[in-house]
Design an enzyme around this catalytic site. Structure first.
Site, mmCIF file in Angstrom:
data_model
loop_
_atom_site.group_PDB
_atom_site.id
_atom_site.type_symbol
_atom_site.label_atom_id
_atom_site.label_comp_id
_atom_site.label_asym_id
_atom_site.label_seq_id
_atom_site.Cartn_x
_atom_site.Cartn_y
_atom_site.Cartn_z
ATOM 1 N N ARG A 36 0.850 -1.205 0.000
ATOM 2 C CA ARG A 36 0.000 0.000 0.000
ATOM 3 C C ARG A 36 0.877 1.243 0.000
ATOM 4 N NH1 ARG A 36 -1.966 2.781 4.822
ATOM 5 N NH2 ARG A 36 -3.626 4.268 4.294
ATOM 6 N N THR A 71 -6.318 -0.961 10.035
ATOM 7 C CA THR A 71 -6.014 0.062 11.043
ATOM 8 C C THR A 71 -5.964 -0.487 12.468
ATOM 9 O OG1 THR A 71 -7.398 1.527 9.677
ATOM 10 C CG2 THR A 71 -6.344 2.481 11.584
ATOM 11 N N LYS A 118 -13.125 2.955 0.722
ATOM 12 C CA LYS A 118 -12.775 3.006 2.144
ATOM 13 C C LYS A 118 -13.987 3.537 2.925
ATOM 14 C CE LYS A 118 -8.734 4.544 3.367
ATOM 15 N NZ LYS A 118 -7.611 5.498 3.500
ATOM 16 N N ARG A 163 -7.959 20.036 7.975
ATOM 17 C CA ARG A 163 -6.847 20.156 8.927
ATOM 18 C C ARG A 163 -6.766 21.555 9.504
ATOM 19 N NH1 ARG A 163 -3.449 15.803 8.843
ATOM 20 N NH2 ARG A 163 -3.646 14.397 7.061
#
Length: 467
Positions: A32, A275, A217, A73
């Site tokens: 990945r 994860t 995802k 962010r």
């Protein structure tokens, strides 16, 4: 043969040519590339090194490019801010930073429009919680709920808030072009919210000679809500538990994971559990008991693949992590499984033909299920039905198709030429090839899915053969 596939994220700890080779030797099936941290020159170099390492070992490797997605962010701060519960904190947009000490800019121009009074803002992957008290002009005034330090460029999550960000940012589009240039096998699309997000990336990917598959995802509440339409459009699904565990109530996460895995097996879509699987092994040579159980549960549910992130990008023990994945997978695969695949929806004649082959292989306890496939789809159907005893060997003409099967449960893809005029000859030479590689032995029982000659026609067929 281990059937659960292992995905390893590449980074400073693993991206040198010697370590790439060692990862392949240890059992990595898919590499990945996280584009939140991957410059284009790095992508070109690493992909070339991976392909060379795989060719030297005569193995297949899938390469997955993971888009950064529309990340919200905080901006830059001269020094980290020490925040305490009850304090007021201001989030501003478009560079109009407040003169107050406790404030920071946000990079999303519609932040004020999308958020509402009473919403909770999670900063730095949930380390800091704030509640929206008021909004005016370009400012959102919050109350700090949890103590912590706020540094520069920290990720913001807005649970339950529908944001009007594009599925593919300008950065993502540029990254995708590089992925198409170097021939990646999969794109993992971050923060999918609806089926048309997948369609947009599929349109881009479809222009390439080697068409990468698109993995959705699932990492926020909207994706969970729209999952049924997303899974039918995607080529595969990733349970991205990092953001998903922040965006959704944490007690719901195991239920969401199981629902996603069950649905993917019912519809024949490969599914990845990702994860924090071995998070402690970033620093420790051994996993925690809870991590062992977590990995075992994903294998028990028969997920196609399990994924390492920080463990192999910056961790101290990347090869050990793959060894742990391998050991746990092999042990659980010898035990019981959830058998979610038994409710598979078979909608096409070809899927039903593949099921007949899998049933035959299970009844015979065949040594191998051989699938001769041009596009890879017949092998994917076989994998989705989870043969109980027989490893699946996908015989492909195209190296690209073989690499694209690296993600699928129980499939080992091999490249071998086809004689399209004499399909029986293709079967015979492939069996000789597999014996020569030590994969099959004389006397082995195999079930074969292939084309055969029937008069003047070429038809699909299932056969039993003894090597």
């Amino acid at each position: 043969m281990r059937r659960t596939k292992i995905i390893a994220t590449l980074g400073p700890a693993t991206d040198s040519p010697p370590l790439l080779g060692q990862l392949l030797d240890a059992g990595m099936n898919v590499a990945r590339l996280n584009m939140s941290h991957g410059p284009h020159d790095w992508v070109r170099r690493v992909v070339a090194d991976l392909r060379a390492a795989a060719a030297a070992r005569n193995v297949r490797i899938g390469i997955m490019m993971d888009t950064q997605g529309p990340a919200i962010r905080t901006g830059d701060l001269p020094t980290a801010l020490d925040l305490q519960p009850g304090e007021k904190f201001t989030l501003t947009v478009r560079g109009e930073r407040s003169e107050e000490l406790h404030s920071v800019d946000v990079n999303y121009e519609h932040f004020v429009d999308d958020i509402s009074v009473g919403d909770v803002v999670l900063v730095d992957n949930g380390a800091l919680h704030m509640k929206v008290l008021a909004k005016f002009a370009n400012k959102v005034e919050c109350e700090v709920l949890t103590p912590g330090k706020l540094g520069s460029r920290r990720h913001i999550n807005l649970p339950g808030v529908k944001v009007s960000l594009p599925a593919l940012t300008e950065k993502d589009l540029a990254d995708v072009q590089v992925g198409l240039e170097v021939g990646v096998d999969y794109f993992a699309l971050s923060f999918v919210r609806e089926a048309r997000d997948i369609q947009q990336l599929k349109t881009l990917a479809g222009r390439a000679k080697h068409k990468p598959l698109v993995i959705a995802k699932i990492e926020d509440q909207l994706a969970v809500k729209n999952f049924d339409e997303i899974v039918r459009e995607a080529d595969g699904v990733m349970v991205a538990r990092g953001d998903l565990g922040i965006e959704c109530p944490y007690e719901d996460l195991p239920i969401i994971q199981r629902r996603i895995v069950k649905t993917c097996l019912r519809l024949g879509r490969p599914v990845i559990v990702a994860t924090h699987m071995l998070e402690s092994m970033i620093e420790s040579p051994l996993p925690t008991r809870a991590e062992i159980t977590d990995v075992a549960n994903a294998v028990f549910e028969q997920a196609d693949a399990i994924m390492l992130s920080g463990e192999t990008t910056v961790g101290k023990y990347p090869l050990k992590c793959i060894e742990v994945f391998d050991k746990i997978s092999r042990r659980i695969e010898r035990s019981l499984s959830a058998n979610f695949h038994e409710r598979a929806e078979l909608t096409s004649p070809r899927q039903k033909l593949v099921k007949s082959a899998v049933v035959m292989a299970d009844e015979l306890k065949a040594d191998a299920l051989l699938v001769f496939t041009i596009s890879g789809n017949m092998a994917r159907h076989a994998a989705s039905l989870r043969p109980r005893y027989s490893p699946i060997y996908a015989i492909c003409e195209s190296p690209g198709v073989a690499d694209s099967l690296s993600l699928n449960w129980g499939v080992r893809a091999l490249v071998h030429p086809f004689d399209h005029d004499r399909p029986e000859k293709t079967i015979e030479t492939a069996l000789q090839f597999l014996v020569g590689r030590g994969i099959l032995k004389p006397g082995n029982t195999t079930v074969v899915i292939s084309s055969i000659s029937a008069g003047e026609q070429i038809v699909d067929a299932v056969q039993m053969r003894v090597v």
